[in-house]
Design an enzyme around this catalytic site. Structure first.
Site, PDB file in Angstrom:
ATOM      1  N   ARG A  14     -15.183  30.988   7.512  1.00  0.00           N
ATOM      2  CA  ARG A  14     -14.328  29.971   6.899  1.00  0.00           C
ATOM      3  C   ARG A  14     -14.605  29.973   5.405  1.00  0.00           C
ATOM      4  NH1 ARG A  14     -15.463  23.712   6.564  1.00  0.00           N
ATOM      5  NH2 ARG A  14     -14.479  23.798   4.519  1.00  0.00           N
ATOM      6  N   HIS A  60     -10.690  23.194  -1.690  1.00  0.00           N
ATOM      7  CA  HIS A  60     -12.036  22.640  -1.469  1.00  0.00           C
ATOM      8  C   HIS A  60     -12.481  22.001  -2.782  1.00  0.00           C
ATOM      9  CE1 HIS A  60     -15.586  22.972   1.426  1.00  0.00           C
ATOM     10  NE2 HIS A  60     -16.073  22.304   0.393  1.00  0.00           N
ATOM     11  N   GLU A  84     -12.091  17.797   3.474  1.00  0.00           N
ATOM     12  CA  GLU A  84     -12.618  16.446   3.255  1.00  0.00           C
ATOM     13  C   GLU A  84     -11.820  15.616   2.253  1.00  0.00           C
ATOM     14  OE1 GLU A  84     -16.864  16.701   2.611  1.00  0.00           O
ATOM     15  OE2 GLU A  84     -17.171  17.575   4.585  1.00  0.00           O
ATOM     16  N   TYR A 130     -22.282  16.140  10.179  1.00  0.00           N
ATOM     17  CA  TYR A 130     -23.680  16.369   9.809  1.00  0.00           C
ATOM     18  C   TYR A 130     -24.607  15.250  10.250  1.00  0.00           C
ATOM     19  CZ  TYR A 130     -22.162  19.900   6.330  1.00  0.00           C
ATOM     20  OH  TYR A 130     -21.645  20.993   5.697  1.00  0.00           O
ATOM     21  N   GLU A 171     -17.967  22.333  10.020  1.00  0.00           N
ATOM     22  CA  GLU A 171     -19.192  22.354   9.205  1.00  0.00           C
ATOM     23  C   GLU A 171     -20.271  21.581   9.937  1.00  0.00           C
ATOM     24  OE1 GLU A 171     -19.151  20.974   5.089  1.00  0.00           O
ATOM     25  OE2 GLU A 171     -17.283  22.039   4.726  1.00  0.00           O
TER      26      GLU A 171
HETATM   27  C1  FCB Z   1     -19.630  19.039   2.779  1.00  0.00           C
HETATM   28  C2  FCB Z   1     -18.806  19.901   1.841  1.00  0.00           C
HETATM   29  C3  FCB Z   1     -19.442  21.236   1.552  1.00  0.00           C
HETATM   30  C4  FCB Z   1     -20.932  21.118   1.364  1.00  0.00           C
HETATM   31  C5  FCB Z   1     -21.561  20.381   2.511  1.00  0.00           C
HETATM   32  C6  FCB Z   1     -23.049  20.279   2.437  1.00  0.00           C
HETATM   33  O1  FCB Z   1     -19.302  17.717   2.583  1.00  0.00           O
HETATM   34  O2  FCB Z   1     -17.546  20.140   2.415  1.00  0.00           O
HETATM   35  O3  FCB Z   1     -18.803  21.795   0.439  1.00  0.00           O
HETATM   36  O4  FCB Z   1     -21.189  20.498   0.159  1.00  0.00           O
HETATM   37  O5  FCB Z   1     -21.009  19.098   2.591  1.00  0.00           O
END
Ligand code: FCB
Length: 517
Positions: free
Chosen positions: A121, A165, A211, A353, A424
């Site tokens: 990606r 991005h 995001e 995360y 992610e």
């Molecule tokens: C996310 C972002 C990515 C990176 C990670 C750690 O929020 O999409 O670019 O910074 O966090």
């Protein structure tokens, strides 16, 4: 845990973004984005770092002995990797200085292949394609992405291309206030259209925005990210209006996504047979107590976080909580907007995360240790957070594997079980960790293993997830933290730019090994 624990065809990849890994930020015809000017202001980024060189993905090519990759489209990945199996190991020092113009292989793509990943990606830098946001095309930029995509196909790595991005062309910020101007909807759709036309013969998985909540909240509320607009005194952000601007920016992001998806579906999808989605960050919010007030606080937080974007995409309107709390300041979707916005996706990408406890700020402060104000979501309505689990290096990142299960299950239940990719997931170490210590990243292995188990549990319970992407293959430019935070499963020596796989990279390699039947 092994590849076989997941359904047949489930895709494993790594994720990255243009400004964070490419380098050559002001070279080869690329126009500046809002991040290029932001990083130059002393004090904005840890150690005043920039993405000018970063990990130099732009350069890391070498001549391929294999026949031109364009000749092998349509052949089975098996055959493709067979004919390119002759690549020996890399000599970075020489190759990185020259730009390979025709049949070349990208070093990082080769590494992904060696680690048994299926997909990458990446993101396309809008201002590398259109230096001014619109108008004249930078052919060198187009050639770069062609080389990158061709390298992936040559190695059997499936491209997942994200169009945005955080890196808005500066020209559009200056021309009409960027995301605050309605004009961005058409300009973004034109840029997207160009990418579908140019790369869509090979790219079958498209994403419009990464995001958008972060873009709207950090760019227009607390103003810590560019274009640094806020109305409360906070850092060095400039005059904006936090009461309205985050909502206007978010609204334009939603309309831009929907317009691009419409173009794709009408003009390209029937022939190219790909799919299109959007990438949403999803912090899981768990109520601190079973009380009604805390439950509502957590629900409200989820609505203002993932619901802000997903609700319009699925139901054609903003969540009820947002409508009630934001009131007149929340832009409205016209009837024709609803038509384009609703169902404007084939899949949803989720960046997951971490998780926080939420409680109602009007209740007496609970007696728990480690209470802190949640630093990046404190706008528009009161939210307070209390961290759970072990902290990684970044102050926002706590290790909460079960939050993965809850977040994915929530999307299934509240949004009709859409097709999801987990786009992610990962954790960071401090930038100053040195070799060889950096390579023994046991905690990262534990993190990935436990989060993947929870993802699998959600899938076993019916969540429709088709892929997983680790953030990130390489240590890279981590926005405000610069190079002081390392998210890679591969260590990068930022002086020599040499790559050193960490233990977590070996863990993935083993986990993803295909059993010979
Ligand atoms: C996310 C972002 C990515 C990176 C990670 C750690 O929020 O999409 O670019 O910074 O966090």
């Amino acid at each position: 845990l092994s590849r076989d624990s997941f359904p047949e065809g489930f895709v494993f990849g790594t994720a990255a973004s243009a400004y964070q890994v490419e380098g050559m930020a002001s070279k080869e015809g690329r126009g500046p984005s809002i991040w290029d000017v932001f990083v130059k202001v002393p004090g904005n980024i840890v150690n005043n770092a920039t993405g000018e060189v970063s990990v130099d993905q732009y350069h890391r090519y070498k001549k391929s002995q294999a026949i031109r990759s364009s000749l092998v489209y349509g052949l089975s990945p098996c055959y493709v990797s067979l004919i390119s199996a002759s690549h020996e190991s890399w000599d970075n020092s020489k190759d990185s200085k020259t730009i390979c113009h025709s049949s070349c292989l990208q070093e990082d793509v080769d590494l992904m292949h060696k680690l048994n990943f299926d997909a990458y990606r990446f993101s396309i830098s809008w201002s590398r394609i259109f230096p001014n946001g619109t108008g004249k095309v930078n052919r060198k930029g187009v050639a770069y992405y062609n080389r990158l995509i061709d390298s992936m196909l040559e190695k059997g790595i499936t491209p997942y291309a994200n169009l945005y991005h955080y890196d808005l062309p500066l020209a559009l910020q200056e021309k009409y206030g960027g995301l605050l101007g309605d004009q961005v909807v058409k300009d973004f759709a034109d840029y997207a259209d160009f990418c579908f036309k140019t790369f869509g013969d090979r790219v079958k998985n498209w994403m419009t925005f990464n995001e958008p909540r972060v873009v709207a909240a950090l760019g227009f509320d607390n103003g810590i990210n560019p274009p640094n607009r806020c109305s409360k005194p906070f850092g060095n952000c400039t005059a904006g209006n936090s009461a309205t601007e985050p909502y206007i920016a978010a609204h334009n992001l939603i309309l831009s996504h929907a317009e691009a998806a419409k173009r794709y579906r009408e003009k390209y999808q029937p022939k190219q047979k790909g799919r299109i989605g959007i990438l949403l960050d999803f912090v899981w919010y768990e109520p601190l107590t079973r009380g009604k007030a805390d439950n509502y606080a957590a629900q409200r937080a989820r609505d203002f976080h993932v619901g802000w974007f997903l609700h319009p995409l699925v139901y054609g309107e903003y969540p009820r909580t947002m409508q009630e709390i934001v009131g007149e300041r929340l832009p409205k979707f016209s009837k024709s907007d609803v038509k384009t916005v609703k169902n404007s996706f084939d899949f949803i990408g989720i960046n997951q995360y971490t998780s926080y406890y939420m409680y109602d700020p009007d209740q007496p402060k609970p007696n728990v240790t480690g209470y802190q104000q949640d630093w990046n979501v404190g706008f528009a309505h009161e939210r307070t957070g209390n961290p759970i689990g072990r902290r990684a290096y970044s102050p926002w990142l706590y290790e909460v594997p079960w939050g993965m299960y809850k977040a994915v299950t929530y999307i299934k239940e509240r949004y009709g079980n859409p097709n999801v990719i987990l786009a992610e997931n990962g954790m960071d170490d401090p930038g100053n960790v040195t070799l060889p210590d950096a390579l023994y990243d046991r905690e990262r292995v534990n993190y990935y293993r436990s989060y993947l188990k929870e993802l699998k549990r959600a899938m076993d319970d019916g969540a429709n997830v088709t892929g997983y992407f680790a953030w990130s293959l390489l240590d890279n430019f981590e926005w405000l933290s610069g190079y002081s935070s390392r998210f890679g499963i591969v260590y990068v020596d930022f002086k020599t730019l040499k790559r050193y796989p960490k233990m977590s990279a070996h863990w993935f390699k083993q986990m993803l090994e295909r059993k010979k039947h």
